[in-house]
Design a protein around this motif. Structure first.
Motif, mmCIF file in Angstrom:
data_model
loop_
_atom_site.group_PDB
_atom_site.id
_atom_site.type_symbol
_atom_site.label_atom_id
_atom_site.label_comp_id
_atom_site.label_asym_id
_atom_site.label_seq_id
_atom_site.Cartn_x
_atom_site.Cartn_y
_atom_site.Cartn_z
ATOM 1 N N TYR A 816 85.327 49.871 55.863
ATOM 2 C CA TYR A 816 85.708 48.499 55.527
ATOM 3 C C TYR A 816 84.425 47.689 55.327
ATOM 4 C CZ TYR A 816 90.452 49.483 57.275
ATOM 5 O OH TYR A 816 91.704 49.989 57.479
ATOM 6 N N PHE A 817 84.489 46.713 54.426
ATOM 7 C CA PHE A 817 83.334 45.834 54.255
ATOM 8 C C PHE A 817 83.812 44.426 53.946
ATOM 9 C CE2 PHE A 817 84.270 46.703 49.832
ATOM 10 C CZ PHE A 817 83.915 45.530 49.162
ATOM 11 N N LYS A 818 82.949 43.462 54.232
ATOM 12 C CA LYS A 818 83.160 42.063 53.841
ATOM 13 C C LYS A 818 81.793 41.477 53.536
ATOM 14 C CE LYS A 818 84.133 39.093 57.030
ATOM 15 N NZ LYS A 818 84.808 38.361 58.122
ATOM 16 N N THR A 819 81.745 40.698 52.475
ATOM 17 C CA THR A 819 80.458 40.187 52.041
ATOM 18 C C THR A 819 80.666 38.937 51.200
ATOM 19 O OG1 THR A 819 78.435 40.749 50.852
ATOM 20 C CG2 THR A 819 80.481 41.623 49.962
ATOM 21 N N SER A 820 79.616 38.158 51.086
ATOM 22 C CA SER A 820 79.595 37.028 50.154
ATOM 23 C C SER A 820 78.626 37.304 49.009
ATOM 24 C CB SER A 820 79.178 35.748 50.891
ATOM 25 O OG SER A 820 77.925 35.931 51.528
ATOM 26 N N SER A 821 78.076 38.504 48.996
ATOM 27 C CA SER A 821 77.142 38.900 47.949
ATOM 28 C C SER A 821 77.875 39.701 46.871
ATOM 29 C CB SER A 821 76.008 39.746 48.543
ATOM 30 O OG SER A 821 75.128 40.182 47.533
ATOM 31 N N THR A 822 77.328 39.680 45.670
ATOM 32 C CA THR A 822 77.992 40.369 44.560
ATOM 33 C C THR A 822 77.435 41.756 44.310
ATOM 34 O OG1 THR A 822 76.441 39.326 43.008
ATOM 35 C CG2 THR A 822 78.560 38.206 43.393
ATOM 36 N N HIS A 823 76.281 42.090 44.874
ATOM 37 C CA HIS A 823 75.669 43.389 44.615
ATOM 38 C C HIS A 823 75.106 43.960 45.916
ATOM 39 C CE1 HIS A 823 75.779 41.650 40.586
ATOM 40 N NE2 HIS A 823 75.677 42.878 40.102
ATOM 41 N N GLY A 824 75.041 45.268 45.968
ATOM 42 C CA GLY A 824 74.433 45.920 47.118
ATOM 43 C C GLY A 824 74.866 47.362 47.233
ATOM 44 N N VAL A 825 73.978 48.203 47.766
ATOM 45 C CA VAL A 825 74.258 49.620 47.982
ATOM 46 C C VAL A 825 74.874 49.788 49.358
ATOM 47 C CG1 VAL A 825 73.256 51.918 48.179
ATOM 48 C CG2 VAL A 825 72.386 50.328 46.459
ATOM 49 N N PHE A 826 76.062 50.371 49.410
ATOM 50 C CA PHE A 826 76.727 50.615 50.691
ATOM 51 C C PHE A 826 76.062 51.764 51.436
ATOM 52 C CE2 PHE A 826 80.459 48.783 48.346
ATOM 53 C CZ PHE A 826 80.567 47.640 49.121
ATOM 54 N N LEU A 827 75.950 52.892 50.792
ATOM 55 C CA LEU A 827 75.308 54.054 51.417
ATOM 56 C C LEU A 827 74.846 55.012 50.329
ATOM 57 C CD1 LEU A 827 77.470 56.694 51.388
ATOM 58 C CD2 LEU A 827 78.594 55.262 53.075
ATOM 59 N N GLU A 828 73.887 55.864 50.690
ATOM 60 C CA GLU A 828 73.380 56.812 49.722
ATOM 61 C C GLU A 828 72.680 57.957 50.425
ATOM 62 O OE1 GLU A 828 70.630 54.884 47.165
ATOM 63 O OE2 GLU A 828 69.265 54.280 48.762
ATOM 64 N N ASN A 829 72.608 59.059 49.727
ATOM 65 C CA ASN A 829 71.843 60.213 50.157
ATOM 66 C C ASN A 829 71.036 60.686 48.966
ATOM 67 O OD1 ASN A 829 71.357 62.737 51.908
ATOM 68 N ND2 ASN A 829 72.094 63.534 49.954
ATOM 69 N N LEU A 830 69.730 60.762 49.126
ATOM 70 C CA LEU A 830 68.858 61.114 48.012
ATOM 71 C C LEU A 830 68.199 62.455 48.303
ATOM 72 C CD1 LEU A 830 67.203 57.611 47.484
ATOM 73 C CD2 LEU A 830 69.217 58.564 46.353
ATOM 74 N N PHE A 835 73.085 64.526 45.597
ATOM 75 C CA PHE A 835 72.978 63.073 45.469
ATOM 76 C C PHE A 835 74.348 62.475 45.723
ATOM 77 C CE2 PHE A 835 73.722 59.424 42.679
ATOM 78 C CZ PHE A 835 72.732 58.556 43.105
ATOM 79 N N LEU A 836 74.371 61.419 46.512
ATOM 80 C CA LEU A 836 75.627 60.726 46.795
ATOM 81 C C LEU A 836 75.310 59.247 46.951
ATOM 82 C CD1 LEU A 836 78.434 61.943 49.084
ATOM 83 C CD2 LEU A 836 77.609 59.623 49.381
ATOM 84 N N HIS A 837 76.153 58.403 46.339
ATOM 85 C CA HIS A 837 75.805 56.989 46.244
ATOM 86 C C HIS A 837 77.085 56.170 46.092
ATOM 87 C CE1 HIS A 837 72.968 53.724 45.055
ATOM 88 N NE2 HIS A 837 73.970 53.321 44.293
ATOM 89 N N ILE A 838 77.251 55.125 46.913
ATOM 90 C CA ILE A 838 78.370 54.182 46.777
ATOM 91 C C ILE A 838 77.774 52.782 46.752
ATOM 92 C CG2 ILE A 838 80.551 53.356 47.731
ATOM 93 C CD1 ILE A 838 80.920 55.977 49.123
ATOM 94 N N GLU A 839 78.185 51.998 45.748
ATOM 95 C CA GLU A 839 77.518 50.726 45.513
ATOM 96 C C GLU A 839 78.536 49.665 45.088
ATOM 97 O OE1 GLU A 839 73.806 49.000 42.767
ATOM 98 O OE2 GLU A 839 74.554 51.038 42.512
ATOM 99 N N LEU A 840 78.217 48.408 45.422
ATOM 100 C CA LEU A 840 78.988 47.250 44.975
ATOM 101 C C LEU A 840 78.264 46.597 43.806
ATOM 102 C CD1 LEU A 840 81.235 45.065 45.383
ATOM 103 C CD2 LEU A 840 79.640 43.920 46.948
ATOM 104 N N LYS A 841 78.989 46.436 42.691
ATOM 105 C CA LYS A 841 78.437 45.758 41.524
ATOM 106 C C LYS A 841 79.458 44.747 41.038
ATOM 107 C CE LYS A 841 75.170 49.017 39.446
ATOM 108 N NZ LYS A 841 74.834 49.786 38.217
#
Length: 1314
Positions: A816-830, A835-841
């Motif tokens: 679950y997440f809550k934010t007032s921002s419009t962008h940001g990376v939730f989690l990632e593995n490099l 490679f695994l990546h979940i992001e808010l755009k």
């Protein structure tokens, strides 16, 4: 079988669990690969390289050596198509561990994709498989670059074929290559179905705690015993082929009474009759077994209680020994070849060659493996094969063997001189269609068999001659299907196999066959497919000759959690019904993780399925969720009935009661649930423990405990022993008094590491006159730590990092997440390869990951902004079939995943929650992060990470709508609560009605203090949202309540003032409602009469009265709102509100005499519920003793919500309601009717009052008698934990100071573990 009585116990130092065993095996395999790095192709002579064709002189196969420039600098075939191949003869069997490729020197020729085939005989080629698919290697992109691929699985082969799949668009196919590996040699033994190797032990019997058995086998038979050993005590181990599947059977022994059986069966693999080598390794340590077939390992534990395998005399390979055959049930011996047979370090094949082992049963012992004469043809969806036959013949005879997974497909088609004949598969059956067009159109259909799409070899024989046709499946002559042919046929001489061919004047619908065929006979002659390969006869397209590349996509089974796998040639499907899981591979749980999560979906108390670890190994189970309190309770009921009599003592005089919860130990002990209390009660007539405990209970980990409710670990006392008030001061429990009267010890077991209770042993019950009864309450677990485990990211550069971990073929992530921002990376593995990546755009959530060399990206767009500072849920899953991204349980994106590259993910780098790669990280709150069923402790990691804080606020913005009826959402550290104090409701969501039953004469009075009464009305808004002015006089108010009664007249609600202003709601003699407003300025009160409806009918009714200045709005029950207006002469201020009376008025001073004379006697009898004046709830204040309020009650008031119960009579439409004022022809009762009705009501009220008084008197007498009887019984419930400061002994101080015992049953002093 003789059941084993005793087992020796000893602990050899070997290896202590199966995971270590597998790890050790893998490390050994890796070491062998590092040593096995010899160059295999370069030292070979030119003649060891052959090919399908050569482009020109200098382009020969012998020039295809890495980095060589001789000739034309590599091999190129004459034609650039997919039928080309380059073959390497390694000289003998070799282990191949890697391949390196290069383009043709100084050219534009290279191979960009290729496959590998291998064989020991240049026949029956086998494709290299990886991840359950025919593997396609990525090749070169230029002529000089070198591309190396290490093989995930070592190849053992004499011949290697390189098959180009794709090549340079600028030139043609070209390659130079090198193979790396090392020599391989093993003794091979051929088994003819008669010979059996009997390996005799050095002693007559052996008792083994560990076993390591390995062998390789190759066969074309689907059944046969590979190894067998047994002992006289019933132990055995057996490995055999059944329908081309390998089955391992093992029994370490059953217990003395046979109630726990030791038989264990495990199957692995399929299609093992393919005449290829398969390797088997069986590793056992005690009950832990690793069963490995062709690099796929199954881990399991054997059934039963024992750890040793007891075998007598010998273990046999290739079949059963003579001594076991009479009881074998017709199990046949193995036919085929074996090599590398080892048993606990002994090389059996080497001993056979040295004649150290009994091989007398062999007719002709040979140390070589005979070649198979079969020649298979592999068809895909675009393949066909054309072969010639006799033409103009009146006899048609075709037979073949096939194997496939598809239920439908065309096996054979041949045109006749007039018509055609088709043999195909339809829904798993073989069907024959004959269409003869001479003179008239004659169609003949016959079918036979069922379920023939099971991947096994099946034979078909069609014979048509003279006037009949015969169809035989699998050689079963008894089931041969015959049919008459009215006209003699005449063959056309051409036969098509596989289905993908184009002919005119034939059936338009052609179904392609996908699978393998062999043993094709036309006109009773075996087709020479090698001549076909050489181009001497027939034609073909897109087929693979001399190989059968059938793949069982259900072995290993990718359907998780017991999902049932079915397949076609190209894919598999999972049936998840009945598993509790869903998705393409049954990976995702259908249920929520806890009662807490159900509550925040707006659910109420009840029975639910929960799945604490989501997609993890713990299966869902049913619990009872209690959501009536602020804290959520999860309860597991046990199998023991209350007050169970303790009987059936054993030989030692003890009775054993087994306690079960209909769940597994893994489910109960899961940390997502927090066991905190269990109520335990014992009643007996004699002592249960004195000195040495006679009675104890068994908890988690089978540990025995002798402390009881209200006490603690190691104290060996009941609660009365802690508080020094036991019946007999010499003992520490009431039940130890050994008196002839019942005594009770009861209390709570709260030490959660010892729970749940699994067994209670009660002693000394066999003595004459001794009895015992036992009650064990449900296991109660509170809350859900994981659901509210949260962290706040205060900087876009902040992140949490967790150690690297191994993913699975299926990987799921949820949070679950809550934010007032419009962008940001939730989690990632490099990682280096993953490679695994979940992001808010903006309004999208993006999920991207790698599968092999491809990157897959999914995105979900939200129609509402995601930066609204409300909770949103993200669920992402990838598996071998598809990837799914879901947002808020509604919006979803699904993509098919690439077929290659589904090895288990290796996260070589840290997993970052937030962004670590310099990108903008997530800014806001995240909670309940779970990956593959494991919850990540965000709070713990946040405590030691700068820029991240544990916990999160702002839950009300997402869940506040669940607070109903004016309840106020209150933020908490790990959740929220609904404040119902300013409402007439109760419960976690302010939805529980608060009401009471009024006896005759009962009244409730709520007083407003002069300096605070009006403020209490002013400081909040009314439920309707109308603000109350901050003045001493009211110009607006809202009164609402529900009631049910059968008596009238009566006063329902009366609101008085310090002046003569008042508001009264009454029921008149005929049961109709009247509202009386007296605000001054009028000689008589303003009345609103609802004359058209009798409301004293015993049914519940709701009333809502809202006044704003002169406008009065009234709503009754389900009817529409009516509006009234005070006269102009009336005041609009309700001056100095003083008191609220419910049921009856008992007030000093001047009161409207009509109210007293007509309605106040004998008073209201019935139910009132959810009474509220603006923000004041007088009835709730009277019924809730914990609320400090100026309220008083006279008479008997019993809590009840009967006044708010649903209507038992459906509301009538206004047109058919006889009490509706607009009903046509309505006749209203006369005054005489009202008077008579009033008399009836008065008599009923008097009789009811007398009956109520009699019942009340009887109840009082019963209470007094019961209390007197049990005053001397010594009953005591340990329901309150005393404070450490008041402890008068060491035992009491221990309990108070232990944080696990700070619990109390008193409603005002609850403190649970969270």
């Amino acid at each position: 079988a003789i059941i084993k009585q005793q087992k020796d116990l000893y602990l050899p130092i070997w290896i202590n669990n199966d995971r270590q065993l597998i790890s050790a095996a893998k490390k050994s395999d890796q070491r062998s690969k590092r040593k096995c790095e010899d160059s295999l192709a370069t030292p070979l002579p030119y003649s060891s390289f052959t090919s399908s064709s050569v482009y020109a002189r200098g382009y020969g196969a012998g020039y295809a050596k890495l980095n060589r420039k001789q000739g034309a600098g590599g091999w190129s075939p004459l034609d650039t198509d997919r039928y080309q191949w380059l073959q390497v003869d390694l000289g003998s069997r070799k282990q191949v561990v890697a391949i390196v490729t290069q383009g043709r020197y100084g050219s534009s020729d290279w191979t960009s994709k290729y496959r590998l085939l291998y064989s020991d005989t240049q026949k029956n080629w086998r494709p290299y498989l990886q991840d359950g698919n025919i593997w396609t290697f990525e090749g070169n992109v230029n002529s000089e670059g070198i591309v190396r691929h290490g093989l995930q699985h070592t190849i053992l082969a004499h011949y290697i074929r390189f098959i180009p799949v794709d090549w340079s668009r600028k030139g043609r196919i070209g390659v130079r290559l090198e193979l790396y590996g090392c020599s391989y040699w093993a003794d091979v033994i051929s088994f003819d179905g008669h010979g059996v190797i009997s390996y005799r032990f050095r002693s007559k019997k052996i008792k083994m705690v560990k076993d390591v058995i390995s062998l390789k086998f190759r066969t074309t038979a689907g059944d046969g015993v590979l190894l067998h050993g047994e002992g006289q005590q019933g132990d055995y181990i057996s490995l055999e082929l059944r329908r081309a599947t390998l089955q391992l059977s093992i029994n370490l022994g059953s217990n003395q009474y046979g109630s726990i059986q030791g038989h264990t069966y495990v199957t692995s693999g399929s299609l093992l009759d393919d005449d290829h080598w398969h390797s088997v390794v069986i590793e056992r340590y005690r009950k832990n077994v690793n069963f490995t077939l062709d690099h796929h390992t199954q881990q399991f534990r054997t059934n039963g209680e024992f750890d040793h395998l007891d075998l007598d005399y010998e273990i046999s390979f290739g079949g059963l020994p003579e001594s076991a055959k009479p009881s074998s049930g017709g199990r046949g011996n193995f036919v085929g070849c074996m090599e590398g047979i080892t048993y606990n370090g002994d090389n059996i094949t080497n001993l056979v060659r040295r004649k150290k082992v009994d091989t007398s049963s062999f007719r002709n012992l040979t140390f070589s493996c005979a070649e198979s004469n079969s020649f298979s043809v592999f068809f895909n969806s675009t393949s066909f094969l054309r072969l010639p036959g006799q033409s103009d013949s009146d006899t048609l005879s075709v037979s073949l063997s096939f194997r496939t997974w598809n239920p439908n497909g065309l096996l054979m088609f041949t045109p006749l001189a007039d018509g055609w004949v088709e043999v195909g598969m339809t829904e798993g059956k073989v069907t024959v269609y004959m269409n003869v067009t001479q003179k008239k159109n004659t169609r003949i259909d016959i079918s036979s068999g069922s379920g023939l799409n099971d991947g096994q070899w099946h034979s078909v024989h069609l014979n048509a001659l003279e006037n009949y046709a015969m169809l035989t499946v699998d050689g079963d002559e008894a089931s041969t299907v015959r049919t008459a042919i009215p006209i003699q046929i005449q063959t056309g001489g051409t036969y098509y196999f596989g289905g993908n061919f184009l002919l005119t004047n034939t059936r338009s619908l052609q179904r392609s066959f996908q699978g393998c065929m062999q043993m094709i006979h036309i006109d009773d002659h075996l087709a020479d497919l090698r001549a076909l390969e050489q181009g001497l006869i027939g034609t073909f397209e897109n087929i693979s000759l001399d190989m059968c590349a059938i793949i069982d996509r259900c072995v290993p089974n990718h359907c998780e959690h017991g999902g049932r796998c079915s397949q076609t040639w190209d894919t598999f499907n999972c049936n998840c019904s009945g598993t509790g899981y869903t998705g393409a591979t049954c990976h995702t749980s259908m249920y929520q993780q806890s009662c807490e999560e159900y509550k925040h979906q707006g659910k109420s108390s009840g029975s639910y399925w929960i799945d604490p670890d989501g997609s993890g190994s713990i299966s869902p189970f049913r619990v009872n969720c209690d959501m009536t309190e602020e804290k959520i309770w999860t309860m597991l009921k046990n199998n023991l009935s209350p007050q169970t009599s303790v009987t059936s003592a054993d030989q030692e005089g003890k009775a054993v009661l087994q306690i079960t919860y209909n769940v597994t130990d893994e489910q109960v002990n899961n940390d997502a649930l927090d066991p905190v209390n269990l109520q335990f009660t014992v009643l007996t007539t004699n002592y249960l423990s004195y000195g040495v405990p006679f009675t104890w209970w068994v908890g988690r980990a089978n540990e025995r405990h002798s402390y009881w409710g209200g006490s603690g670990p190691g104290i060996k006392k009941c609660s009365c022993g802690i508080e020094h008030n036991c019946t007999d001061p010499k003992h520490y429990c009431h039940c130890d008094a050994d008196l002839r009267t019942w005594r009770e010890d009861a209390g709570l077991l709260v030490y959660k590491d010892h729970l749940p209770v699994s067994q209670v042993v009660v002693g000394d019950t066999s003595r004459a006159g001794s009895e015992a009864k036992l009650t064990i309450g449900p296991l109660k677990c509170q809350g859900d730590r994981n659901f509210w485990n949260a962290a706040s990211f205060t900087s876009p550069a902040s992140y949490l990092h967790f150690p690297s971990f191994r993913g699975e073929t299926s990987t799921d992530i949820s949070f679950y997440f809550k934010t007032s921002s419009t962008h940001g990376v939730f989690l990632e593995n490099l990682g280096t390869s993953d490679f695994l990546h979940i992001e808010l755009k903006g309004s999208m959530v993006i999920f991207s990951f790698d599968v092999g060399s491809e990157r897959v990206e999914l995105s979900v767009h939200s129609p509402v902004p995601l930066n609204d500072d409300q909770w949103h849920r993200v669920e992402a899953e990838k598996n071998i079939k598809e990837a799914v991204l879901q947002l808020n349980g509604q919006y979803k994106d699904i993509r098919a995943t690439p077929p290659q590259g589904h090895t288990k993910l290796e996260f070589y780098s840290e997993l970052y929650v937030g962004a670590s790669s310099g990108r903008r990280g997530f800014l806001g709150c995240m909670r309940a992060l779970k990956i593959n069923g494991v919850t990540f402790d965000l709070e713990e990691r946040a405590q030691v990470t700068p820029g991240v804080n544990p916990g999160c606020q702002g839950h009300c913005s997402s869940y506040g709508m669940h607070c109903r009826n004016g309840g106020k959402c209150v933020e908490q550290y790990n959740g929220y609560t609904c404040d119902c104090s300013l409402t007439a409701y109760d419960g976690p969501f302010c939805t529980d009605d608060v009401g009471g039953y009024f006896e005759t004469g009962t009244l409730v009075r709520y007083d407003f203090l002069p300096e605070g009464g009006t403020l209490a009305l002013q400081e909040v808004k009314s439920i309707s949202g109308v603000g109350v002015p901050r003045q001493t006089n009211l110009t607006q108010e809202e009164l609402m309540f529900s009631f049910s009664t059968s008596s009238a007249p009566t006063i329902l609600v009366y609101i008085s003032s310090r002046t003569q202003d008042y508001l009264a709601v009454v029921l008149r003699h005929n049961g109709t409602l009247q509202i009386r407003y007296s605000l001054g300025g009028l000689t008589e009160p303003y009345t609103i009469d609802v004359d058209h409806r009798n409301m004293a009918n015993g049914q519940p009714h709701s009333v809502n009265i809202t006044r704003n200045l002169r406008e009065i709005r009234l709503q009754l029950d389900h009817y529409s709102v009516s509006t009234y207006t005070l006269p102009e002469a009336s005041d609009t201020q309700f001056n100095l509100v003083k008191s609220i009376f419910l049921g009856k008025v008992f007030e000093t001073g001047q009161i409207d005499p009509i109210l007293i004379e007509r309605y106040n006697t004998p008073g209201f009898v019935g139910c009132l519920s959810r009474v509220q004046l603006n923000s004041v709830a007088p009835l709730k204040a009277a019924l809730r003793s914990g609320l400090a309020a100026p309220v008083s009650t006279h008479g008997i008031l019993v809590p009840s919500n009967c006044g708010a119960s649903p209507l038992t009579i459906s509301p009538m439409a206004s047109a058919s309601d006889p009490w509706h004022v607009e009903a046509a022809g309505a006749v209203f009762p006369s005054n005489k009717d009202k008077a008579s009705g009033d008399g009836v009501d008065r008599n009923a009220a008097i009789i009811g009052g007398i009956i109520s008084m009699v019942i009340f008197t009887v109840l009082c007498i019963m209470v007094f008698v019961i209390r007197h009887m049990f005053r001397h019984k010594g009953s005591y419930h340990t329901n309150e934990a005393k404070g450490a400061e008041s402890a008068d002994c060491a035992d009491a101080a221990i309990i108070v100071n232990d944080p696990a015992f700070t619990e109390t049953i008193d409603e005002s002093k609850k403190e649970w573990f969270i």
